[in-house]
Design an enzyme around this catalytic site. Structure first.
Site, PDB file in Angstrom:
ATOM      1  N   MET A 193       5.779  -1.236  -1.470  1.00  0.00           N
ATOM      2  CA  MET A 193       5.646  -0.279  -0.368  1.00  0.00           C
ATOM      3  C   MET A 193       4.633  -0.811   0.642  1.00  0.00           C
ATOM      4  O   MET A 193       4.023  -0.048   1.390  1.00  0.00           O
ATOM      5  CB  MET A 193       5.236   1.092  -0.903  1.00  0.00           C
ATOM      6  CG  MET A 193       6.302   1.669  -1.840  1.00  0.00           C
ATOM      7  SD  MET A 193       6.275   3.459  -1.974  1.00  0.00           S
ATOM      8  CE  MET A 193       4.659   3.746  -2.615  1.00  0.00           C
ATOM      9  N   GLY A 194       4.427  -2.145   0.651  1.00  0.00           N
ATOM     10  CA  GLY A 194       3.493  -2.744   1.598  1.00  0.00           C
ATOM     11  C   GLY A 194       2.053  -2.538   1.169  1.00  0.00           C
ATOM     12  O   GLY A 194       1.781  -2.286  -0.011  1.00  0.00           O
ATOM     13  N   ALA A 195       1.120  -2.650   2.152  1.00  0.00           N
ATOM     14  CA  ALA A 195      -0.316  -2.620   1.856  1.00  0.00           C
ATOM     15  C   ALA A 195      -0.605  -3.631   0.746  1.00  0.00           C
ATOM     16  O   ALA A 195      -1.252  -3.322  -0.262  1.00  0.00           O
ATOM     17  CB  ALA A 195      -0.781  -1.210   1.487  1.00  0.00           C
TER      18      ALA A 195
ATOM     19  N   GLN B   1       2.873  -4.043 -14.308  1.00  0.00           N
ATOM     20  CA  GLN B   1       2.634  -3.228 -15.507  1.00  0.00           C
ATOM     21  C   GLN B   1       1.717  -2.036 -15.182  1.00  0.00           C
ATOM     22  O   GLN B   1       1.657  -1.076 -15.925  1.00  0.00           O
ATOM     23  CB  GLN B   1       2.022  -4.146 -16.575  1.00  0.00           C
ATOM     24  CG  GLN B   1       1.508  -3.465 -17.819  1.00  0.00           C
ATOM     25  CD  GLN B   1       2.619  -2.786 -18.612  1.00  0.00           C
ATOM     26  OE1 GLN B   1       3.736  -3.280 -18.672  1.00  0.00           O
ATOM     27  NE2 GLN B   1       2.292  -1.648 -19.219  1.00  0.00           N
ATOM     28  N   LYS B   2       1.034  -2.110 -14.048  1.00  0.00           N
ATOM     29  CA  LYS B   2       0.132  -1.007 -13.686  1.00  0.00           C
ATOM     30  C   LYS B   2       0.913   0.313 -13.615  1.00  0.00           C
ATOM     31  O   LYS B   2       0.415   1.363 -13.999  1.00  0.00           O
ATOM     32  CB  LYS B   2      -0.533  -1.312 -12.348  1.00  0.00           C
ATOM     33  CG  LYS B   2      -1.123  -0.082 -11.709  1.00  0.00           C
ATOM     34  CD  LYS B   2      -2.464  -0.316 -11.132  1.00  0.00           C
ATOM     35  CE  LYS B   2      -3.027   0.968 -10.595  1.00  0.00           C
ATOM     36  NZ  LYS B   2      -2.077   1.702  -9.765  1.00  0.00           N
ATOM     37  N   ASP B   3       2.158   0.250 -13.096  1.00  0.00           N
ATOM     38  CA  ASP B   3       3.029   1.428 -13.086  1.00  0.00           C
ATOM     39  C   ASP B   3       3.908   1.351 -14.333  1.00  0.00           C
ATOM     40  O   ASP B   3       5.106   1.065 -14.254  1.00  0.00           O
ATOM     41  CB  ASP B   3       3.874   1.441 -11.809  1.00  0.00           C
ATOM     42  CG  ASP B   3       3.011   1.648 -10.579  1.00  0.00           C
ATOM     43  OD1 ASP B   3       2.476   2.744 -10.408  1.00  0.00           O
ATOM     44  OD2 ASP B   3       2.848   0.685  -9.805  1.00  0.00           O
TER      45      ASP B   3
ATOM     46  N   VAL C 260      -3.578  -6.609 -12.240  1.00  0.00           N
ATOM     47  CA  VAL C 260      -4.696  -7.409 -11.720  1.00  0.00           C
ATOM     48  C   VAL C 260      -5.866  -6.454 -11.472  1.00  0.00           C
ATOM     49  O   VAL C 260      -5.683  -5.354 -10.944  1.00  0.00           O
ATOM     50  CB  VAL C 260      -4.295  -8.131 -10.409  1.00  0.00           C
ATOM     51  CG1 VAL C 260      -5.459  -8.941  -9.852  1.00  0.00           C
ATOM     52  CG2 VAL C 260      -3.093  -9.039 -10.656  1.00  0.00           C
TER      53      VAL C 260
ATOM     54  N   GLY D 273      -2.754  -7.985  -6.346  1.00  0.00           N
ATOM     55  CA  GLY D 273      -1.772  -7.638  -7.391  1.00  0.00           C
ATOM     56  C   GLY D 273      -0.367  -8.008  -6.942  1.00  0.00           C
ATOM     57  O   GLY D 273       0.412  -8.595  -7.711  1.00  0.00           O
ATOM     58  N   HIS D 274      -0.037  -7.692  -5.686  1.00  0.00           N
ATOM     59  CA  HIS D 274       1.287  -8.061  -5.168  1.00  0.00           C
ATOM     60  C   HIS D 274       1.440  -9.583  -5.117  1.00  0.00           C
ATOM     61  O   HIS D 274       2.504 -10.121  -5.389  1.00  0.00           O
ATOM     62  CB  HIS D 274       1.497  -7.489  -3.765  1.00  0.00           C
ATOM     63  CG  HIS D 274       1.532  -5.993  -3.720  1.00  0.00           C
ATOM     64  ND1 HIS D 274       0.506  -5.243  -3.181  1.00  0.00           N
ATOM     65  CD2 HIS D 274       2.465  -5.107  -4.139  1.00  0.00           C
ATOM     66  CE1 HIS D 274       0.804  -3.963  -3.275  1.00  0.00           C
ATOM     67  NE2 HIS D 274       1.975  -3.844  -3.854  1.00  0.00           N
TER      68      HIS D 274
HETATM   69  O1  PAF Z   1       5.764   0.395  -7.145  1.00  0.00           O
HETATM   70  C1  PAF Z   1       6.075   0.606  -5.955  1.00  0.00           C
HETATM   71  O2  PAF Z   1       5.441   0.109  -5.016  1.00  0.00           O
HETATM   72  C2  PAF Z   1       7.271   1.495  -5.643  1.00  0.00           C
HETATM   73  O3  PAF Z   1       7.372   2.543  -6.546  1.00  0.00           O
HETATM   74  C3  PAF Z   1       8.606   0.713  -5.556  1.00  0.00           C
HETATM   75  C4  PAF Z   1       8.976   0.075  -6.880  1.00  0.00           C
HETATM   76  C5  PAF Z   1       8.488  -0.370  -4.479  1.00  0.00           C
HETATM   77  C6  PAF Z   1       9.733   1.667  -5.160  1.00  0.00           C
HETATM   78  O4  PAF Z   1       9.495   2.264  -3.926  1.00  0.00           O
END
Ligand code: PAF
Length: 278
Positions: free
Chosen positions: A27-29, A145-147, A173, A33-34
């Site tokens: 979702m950006g930002a 894995q955080k989610d 991370v 971690g990304h």
């Molecule tokens: O984890 C996220 O950032 C969001 O839930 C995802 C997987 C991009 C779906 O909108």
């Protein structure tokens, strides 16, 4: 290779290269971690597609959809630096038809733990993830894995709906002091950030115990010690595949997960433990 920015689904079809494709839905930002997800994706495929889409479907009416951080130019810089091939950044109008009817139902597992606090959240997540899979047609998709519950539900969706994509989970991370990286951390003031450290501290303390009741009691005492500036939503020990509560005799992997509000910011964190039979 120049980074291609696909704003519409048609641009995406043109941008999809030959060879194996890995998708990193975001979702950006984007933060470190990304970046770790993107690096894992790069190891797994010839082409990396990062989607940037703040999905309205997964936010409840009183949640932070409108204030969710949108940092698209900085996100593009991160993607360039990480050698991403394509950023797919559709508008909500491009993603969702105004007359849409059909969506994914996350089932019972979508209504427990995080799903109990955020009704409909996982239906929204699975719906957008399925759409992204259909639009990008990746061979591999990488999620953090955080989610943990989101990751488990995406694995379930792939299995239950026979989706031809391999799901890769990436470790959480953390900052050197233990705080799990999250796009929402930027909402925290300095003081709130200090309070928020209780989450990772509680998980570490719980993880040092060996039976469910002791794991939960120890983690709980650390959270309680943080005082009333930390509004605990849940602390649970669950089976990582089903998110059902772990029994006292549970053996094998378990997820110790916590959600709490610090100021106006809701934070989640978890650790995976392996319990050995007594
Ligand atoms: O984890 C996220 O950032 C969001 O839930 C995802 C997987 C991009 C779906 O909108």
């Amino acid at each position: 290779m120049e980074l291609i920015v696909a704003r519409h689904r048609e641009d995406l079809v043109k941008a999809r290269g030959e060879g194996a494709v890995a998708l990193v839905p975001t979702m950006g930002a984007l933060h470190e971690g990304h970046r770790s997800l993107i690096r894992l994706a790069r190891e797994r495929a010839d082409h990396v597609v990062v989607s940037v889409f703040v999905n309205p479907l997964q936010f409840g009416p009183n949640e932070d959809f409108s204030r969710y951080p949108r940092t698209f130019d900085a996100d593009l810089e991160v993607c360039r630096a990480e050698g991403v091939d394509v950023v797919f950044a559709p508008s909500a109008e491009d993603m969702y038809r105004p007359d849409r009817q059909v969506s994914v139902n996350a089932g019972h597992m979508g209504t427990v733990v995080e799903g109990a606090s955020r009704p409909g959240h996982f239906d929204g997540v699975l719906t957008v993830v399925l759409k992204l899979f259909n639009l990008v047609r990746p061979d591999v998709a990488v999620f953090g894995q955080k989610d943990a519950q989101q990751l488990a539900l995406i694995r379930r969706m792939v299995a239950d709906l026979d989706l031809p994509v391999e799901i890769v989970g990436a470790p959480t991370v953390r900052e050197p002091d233990g705080l799990a990286l999250s796009s929402r951390n930027r909402y925290l003031s300095g003081d709130e950030r200090t309070v928020a450290l209780a989450l990772s501290r509680a998980l570490r303390a719980g993880a040092a115990e060996s039976v469910p009741s002791a794991i939960l009691a120890t983690a709980r005492s650390v959270l309680d010690a943080a005082g009333d500036r930390l509004g605990l939503d849940y602390l649970v020990l669950v089976d990582p595949a089903t998110f059902a509560q772990a029994r006292e005799t549970h053996a094998g992997p378990a997820v110790l997960a916590v959600a709490a509000r610090v100021g106006t910011t809701r934070l989640i964190d978890n650790v995976v433990l392996t319990l050995t039979p007594a």
